[in-house]
Every structure is written in structure tokens, then in C-alpha cells.
Design an enzyme around this catalytic site. Sequence first.
Site, mmCIF file in Angstrom:
data_model
loop_
_atom_site.group_PDB
_atom_site.id
_atom_site.type_symbol
_atom_site.label_atom_id
_atom_site.label_comp_id
_atom_site.label_asym_id
_atom_site.label_seq_id
_atom_site.Cartn_x
_atom_site.Cartn_y
_atom_site.Cartn_z
ATOM 1 N N THR A 37 4.360 45.161 15.304
ATOM 2 C CA THR A 37 4.691 44.952 16.712
ATOM 3 C C THR A 37 6.149 44.565 16.866
ATOM 4 O O THR A 37 6.766 44.031 15.929
ATOM 5 C CB THR A 37 3.848 43.809 17.316
ATOM 6 O OG1 THR A 37 4.144 42.598 16.604
ATOM 7 C CG2 THR A 37 2.370 44.091 17.217
ATOM 8 N N GLY A 38 6.695 44.833 18.029
ATOM 9 C CA GLY A 38 7.980 44.317 18.475
ATOM 10 C C GLY A 38 9.095 44.273 17.458
ATOM 11 O O GLY A 38 9.455 45.264 16.823
ATOM 12 N N ILE A 129 -0.652 33.169 21.080
ATOM 13 C CA ILE A 129 -2.062 33.390 21.389
ATOM 14 C C ILE A 129 -2.655 34.433 20.448
ATOM 15 O O ILE A 129 -3.648 34.195 19.758
ATOM 16 C CB ILE A 129 -2.249 33.846 22.848
ATOM 17 C CG1 ILE A 129 -1.658 32.806 23.808
ATOM 18 C CG2 ILE A 129 -3.732 34.089 23.148
ATOM 19 C CD1 ILE A 129 -2.268 31.429 23.691
ATOM 20 N N TYR A 219 0.664 10.916 -9.801
ATOM 21 C CA TYR A 219 -0.505 10.096 -9.481
ATOM 22 C C TYR A 219 -0.166 9.225 -8.283
ATOM 23 O O TYR A 219 0.952 9.281 -7.760
ATOM 24 C CB TYR A 219 -0.965 9.250 -10.673
ATOM 25 C CG TYR A 219 0.110 8.406 -11.327
ATOM 26 C CD1 TYR A 219 0.495 7.185 -10.782
ATOM 27 C CD2 TYR A 219 0.723 8.821 -12.508
ATOM 28 C CE1 TYR A 219 1.464 6.401 -11.382
ATOM 29 C CE2 TYR A 219 1.699 8.042 -13.124
ATOM 30 C CZ TYR A 219 2.066 6.833 -12.551
ATOM 31 O OH TYR A 219 3.023 6.058 -13.147
ATOM 32 N N LYS A 277 11.301 -4.219 -3.300
ATOM 33 C CA LYS A 277 10.384 -4.201 -4.434
ATOM 34 C C LYS A 277 8.971 -4.307 -3.878
ATOM 35 O O LYS A 277 8.666 -5.237 -3.130
ATOM 36 C CB LYS A 277 10.692 -5.387 -5.363
ATOM 37 C CG LYS A 277 10.066 -5.294 -6.744
ATOM 38 C CD LYS A 277 10.801 -4.275 -7.635
ATOM 39 C CE LYS A 277 10.343 -4.365 -9.071
ATOM 40 N NZ LYS A 277 10.835 -5.572 -9.758
ATOM 41 N N HIS A 278 8.113 -3.355 -4.209
ATOM 42 C CA HIS A 278 6.728 -3.342 -3.732
ATOM 43 C C HIS A 278 6.665 -3.450 -2.212
ATOM 44 O O HIS A 278 5.873 -4.221 -1.664
ATOM 45 C CB HIS A 278 5.919 -4.450 -4.400
ATOM 46 C CG HIS A 278 5.895 -4.342 -5.895
ATOM 47 N ND1 HIS A 278 5.432 -3.222 -6.544
ATOM 48 C CD2 HIS A 278 6.279 -5.205 -6.862
ATOM 49 C CE1 HIS A 278 5.537 -3.399 -7.853
ATOM 50 N NE2 HIS A 278 6.054 -4.596 -8.074
ATOM 51 N N GLU A 330 15.438 1.918 -9.634
ATOM 52 C CA GLU A 330 14.596 3.120 -9.587
ATOM 53 C C GLU A 330 15.184 4.193 -8.680
ATOM 54 O O GLU A 330 15.267 5.365 -9.058
ATOM 55 C CB GLU A 330 13.192 2.754 -9.080
ATOM 56 C CG GLU A 330 12.365 1.929 -10.054
ATOM 57 C CD GLU A 330 11.638 2.784 -11.075
ATOM 58 O OE1 GLU A 330 11.875 4.003 -11.131
ATOM 59 O OE2 GLU A 330 10.835 2.219 -11.832
ATOM 60 N N ASN A 420 2.178 -13.364 5.892
ATOM 61 C CA ASN A 420 3.071 -14.230 6.649
ATOM 62 C C ASN A 420 4.484 -14.177 6.062
ATOM 63 O O ASN A 420 4.656 -14.278 4.855
ATOM 64 C CB ASN A 420 2.573 -15.675 6.603
ATOM 65 C CG ASN A 420 1.329 -15.898 7.431
ATOM 66 O OD1 ASN A 420 1.240 -15.434 8.539
ATOM 67 N ND2 ASN A 420 0.380 -16.635 6.877
ATOM 68 N N ARG A 440 1.455 -19.865 6.119
ATOM 69 C CA ARG A 440 2.875 -19.769 6.461
ATOM 70 C C ARG A 440 3.691 -20.844 5.742
ATOM 71 O O ARG A 440 4.833 -20.608 5.359
ATOM 72 C CB ARG A 440 3.033 -19.882 7.976
ATOM 73 C CG ARG A 440 4.405 -19.475 8.489
ATOM 74 C CD ARG A 440 4.360 -19.190 9.981
ATOM 75 N NE ARG A 440 3.427 -18.102 10.268
ATOM 76 C CZ ARG A 440 3.718 -16.807 10.131
ATOM 77 N NH1 ARG A 440 4.921 -16.446 9.725
ATOM 78 N NH2 ARG A 440 2.826 -15.890 10.399
ATOM 79 N N PHE A 475 4.316 -17.344 15.216
ATOM 80 C CA PHE A 475 4.544 -18.758 15.527
ATOM 81 C C PHE A 475 4.090 -19.677 14.391
ATOM 82 O O PHE A 475 3.256 -19.296 13.561
ATOM 83 C CB PHE A 475 3.873 -19.171 16.839
ATOM 84 C CG PHE A 475 2.366 -19.017 16.884
ATOM 85 C CD1 PHE A 475 1.523 -19.767 16.068
ATOM 86 C CD2 PHE A 475 1.782 -18.138 17.783
ATOM 87 C CE1 PHE A 475 0.151 -19.649 16.124
ATOM 88 C CE2 PHE A 475 0.401 -18.008 17.862
ATOM 89 C CZ PHE A 475 -0.413 -18.759 17.035
ATOM 90 N N ARG A 522 6.345 -11.175 18.355
ATOM 91 C CA ARG A 522 6.039 -11.396 16.947
ATOM 92 C C ARG A 522 6.117 -10.074 16.192
ATOM 93 O O ARG A 522 6.079 -8.996 16.785
ATOM 94 C CB ARG A 522 4.666 -12.041 16.771
ATOM 95 C CG ARG A 522 3.502 -11.076 16.833
ATOM 96 C CD ARG A 522 2.181 -11.743 16.520
ATOM 97 N NE ARG A 522 1.121 -10.756 16.441
ATOM 98 C CZ ARG A 522 -0.169 -11.020 16.613
ATOM 99 N NH1 ARG A 522 -0.565 -12.266 16.884
ATOM 100 N NH2 ARG A 522 -1.064 -10.075 16.512
ATOM 101 N N HIS A 526 1.099 -6.005 8.243
ATOM 102 C CA HIS A 526 0.012 -6.181 7.288
ATOM 103 C C HIS A 526 -0.083 -5.000 6.336
ATOM 104 O O HIS A 526 0.490 -3.960 6.582
ATOM 105 C CB HIS A 526 -1.316 -6.357 8.027
ATOM 106 C CG HIS A 526 -1.383 -7.638 8.797
ATOM 107 N ND1 HIS A 526 -1.824 -7.697 10.097
ATOM 108 C CD2 HIS A 526 -1.035 -8.903 8.464
ATOM 109 C CE1 HIS A 526 -1.769 -8.950 10.520
ATOM 110 N NE2 HIS A 526 -1.284 -9.701 9.557
#
Length: 526
Positions: A37-38, A129, A219, A277-278, A330, A420, A440, A475, A522, A526
Site C-alpha cells: 500500500t501507499g 486501524i 539475574y 549504595k543499595h 560500580e 524513616n 526515627r 514529623f 512529608r 518505602h
Amino acid sequence: MSDPSPIRRALISVSDKTGLLDFARFLEGRGVEILSTGGSAKAMRDAGITVTEVADHTGFPEMLDGRVKTLHPKVHGGLLGIRGNAEHEAAMAEHGIAPIDLLVVNLYPFEATVAKGAGYDECVENIDIGGPAMIRAASKNHAAVAVVVDVEDYAVIRAEMEANGGATTLALRKRLAATAYARTGAYDAAISQWFARELGDTFPRRVVVAGELKQSLRYGENPHQRAAFYVNGQHRPGVATARQLQGKELSYNNLNDTDAAYELVAEFDQPAVAIIKHANPCGVAVGTDIVTAYKAALATDPVSAFGGIVAINRKLDGATAEEIAKLFTEVVIAPDADEAAVAAFAAKKNLRLLVTGGMPDPNEPGMTLRPVAGGYLFQTKDNGRVSLQELKVVTKRAPTEQEMRDLLFAFRVCKHVKSNAIIYVKNGTTVGIGAGQMSRVDSSRIAAWKSQEAATAAGLAQPATIGSVVASDAFFPFADGLLAAAAAGATAVIQPGGSMRDAEVIAAADEKGLAMVFTGMRHFRH
């Protein structure tokens, strides 16, 4: 159905014409009839390749500005008709429907159109489409039909046809069908996400997450876990856009930590360095230049910095690279690197040097995703910031100008430390970081202890927390955390406020002569 299944007729309709002509010449050389096509048909015809226009094949012209060209029984019947099924073959013969054995389609560039900032109408016009309809039809009938949606698979088809006398195997057709359905799924996901953004619908009724494999990893977080790196097409400068100039292959943990480091260092307008680190910072600093900032960041916790990730928000220069090369590192990530920097790392064969071409915008909106049993948690990205004008002084003593600069710096770092989180800062440099503790007050004590360890290692008479400021990501529920910071030598505090015992904490700060400001925001992480 036969396996291998011969390719006698192919339909090619592509927006990305990379490799098209070589592949089409190969098919023509194998005696394959090519429908197209086209622009695809024109490109092949101009190259001297024999092509039959789909409009000539169907006897029905392209219409509605090309919106209708392949939506025809002679196309979809040719793709969907079951080989060896007498009823299907009789119907195809009655209506003059020829089987199509290979479909080569890549879709209108909707994602690229959105990425370049096109207007609403242009984006809508780039919603394909016919392409997805044909891909789904060919994929469903993979018992006989091969479907190619990525130019990388041209070579795979060629190899199969050469090995099987012009045919493809069922095993390959299954893999290609799986790839094709993933492509249409990702395409529809991009369209639905765009519509949601246009409608201002942050959390639509249904959400689809799509990605394209960038790298298979050795891994995951641990050797018994498998892992891979997928990109989502959003060209945010960082690990997804980075070019690796040297070093061994990046691991899952490298990528995770490097992303955390680069997002943190992007928070600052001044020359800045973050050592991670981590996924937690062990040193962050701003300075008049990068090498000064690096030395200051390293001094926060030189022990933890060993084997860490270094992120820089300026072009990496030779002097800074020479300093970094003194310690086992690293990964180093920066928007760019000069020749002297590359040369300084040349002897460090395992060190990965990444350049991204730019810095991410910390204010840019986005989403984060976390899997939970049976579903996902989505939330808007934490791009919150507080300005000097938004801080509320709650103690009798107001912070000095230097304390205020350090408080804002500390709170910005706090956003990138696991809760915290407690951050001690002096003169634009972290001097103690306590992360990820259940209490904390323990974070306060750990940060102070780390600062004392760094001072002892450097032969200093006292830790740098003496005369520092301290930031808390949430807080202080009791005065004990603040008192631990005061005992470490902090003179000013920044925290969100909002505790039922705020008055008690403020009184304790006043008793110790501390200045304290509330942010009203705040930064749990986590």
C-alpha cells in the site's frame, strides 16, 4: 496446514522502512508475490521491485484519506482462512480470495507523534486501524501465516525460509504471533494512556502497562532470580536513554541504584554529586565545581561509598574522574563526559561509565508502580518541593541564612532516602544519613554515629554534625528524635510537622536553642 508452511504471497505495509528494500528483494528472489500500500508500494516500485497495489488486489480503491485500504475481505480472508479446511477453501475460491502467507506491518508512529508534542488532531490521525486489525488476524491464524511487526525479525524470516525451502516453521510463527500481540497491546496501551492524559484522568477505570525489552540481565536482585530491563518509550534522561561508554554489563541492582542516584542528583541546580549504595545515598553535596562536590560527598561516608554508584549533574571532567578512579566504583552516570574523563577510566575495565545526554526534570509529573498480591499500587511521582517562602518558622529562634539554605538542601535529599530518614547537612554537604529504620530516633542516632565514624577516619577532632542542620522526612512523633539530633550537635531542624505532639517537640527545640521550620509536606519513601 503444513509445517513448514511455504510463503507464496506477502502483504507489506510499513511506516518504518528500515531494511524494507533488502527484505523485499529477498522475497522477490524467492518468487513471493508482494502486495503493498501507499508509501511502501512506492518505495519498492521505485527500487525496481515488482509490487501489486492492495487496491488492485481487492478491486476496491483506497478512500477516506487512506483510512480505508486494507479493511476488505480479500485481505482479511486471505489472512484468516484456515488452510486445509474444505469449507474455508471453498468460500475463498468462490469469492476470489487468495491466501496471504506473510504479513509485514509496523504501525503508524502514534507514540513518536505524541512524544514530539503534536496536537490532538494529529495524534488521532496517527492511530492505526487497519494495521492492528491485520496483525491480529494474521497472529490468530499463525498455524499458516507468519507476521512480522519489528524490522529485527526480517533476518529471522530470511534464515527460516533459506533453511526450509521458502517456508517457515510453526515454532517460529508462534513466537512471531506472541510478539505481534504484545505490539498491538502496547500500541493500545499508549493510546489509552494518551486519552487519559488528555482527559485529565489520573486513574482511569482500566490501566495497561507496556514495555519493550532493552536488555536481558544475568539475574535479578539475587542470582536465583531472573530479570530483564524494559523501556516504556518515555525519553526521560536516565538509565533508559544512557549510552554505556565502557565497563561490563549492567546488573539489575546496578540499574536500580543508578536510577535512584540520577534522580537524586537532578534535584539540584548547582554542580552536584550523589553517591548511592543499595538505593540509599551515602553522600550528597553541591559545590562550585564537580570535583569539589565529589570530594565533599565522599567524605560523608567513605566506607559505604566503596562499590557504590556516582551520579553527577554536569559534564564529567578529567579531574573528577581521576578522583573517582581512586575508589572502587560500580557505575558513574552523567549527562556527558569529556575525553580526559574517558581516558581516566580507561584502566578501570569493570567500571561502567554512562552518559545520558541530559538531566531529568525533577518537577515533571509521572507515575510509580508497585506490584502487590493480586494487583498493583499506582501513585503519582513524588515531585513535591518546598520553597523558602513556604517554610513556617515555629521556634523562638529563626534559622540563619546559611542554616536555611542547608535545611532546604537537606529536605530535598530526604525525599530520596528510605523512611524513616534523618539527614544531617552542613554547608551544602550531607554529613550524616540515617535510613530505613523502624524508629526515627534510631535513624537520628545512626546518622550521628556514621558521622562520628567518618570524622575518626579523617582524623578530625569532632564529627561534622556539630553545627549542622537536620531534616526528617516525616514529623517527629515524640521529642526524643529531635533531642538525639540536638545531642549530635544540630542547630536547626526541618520537618513536615503535623504530629499531635508538635507543641512538645517545639518546646524541646526552644529549650535546646534550636531553630525549627515546618514544611507541611512529608516524603515517605518505602
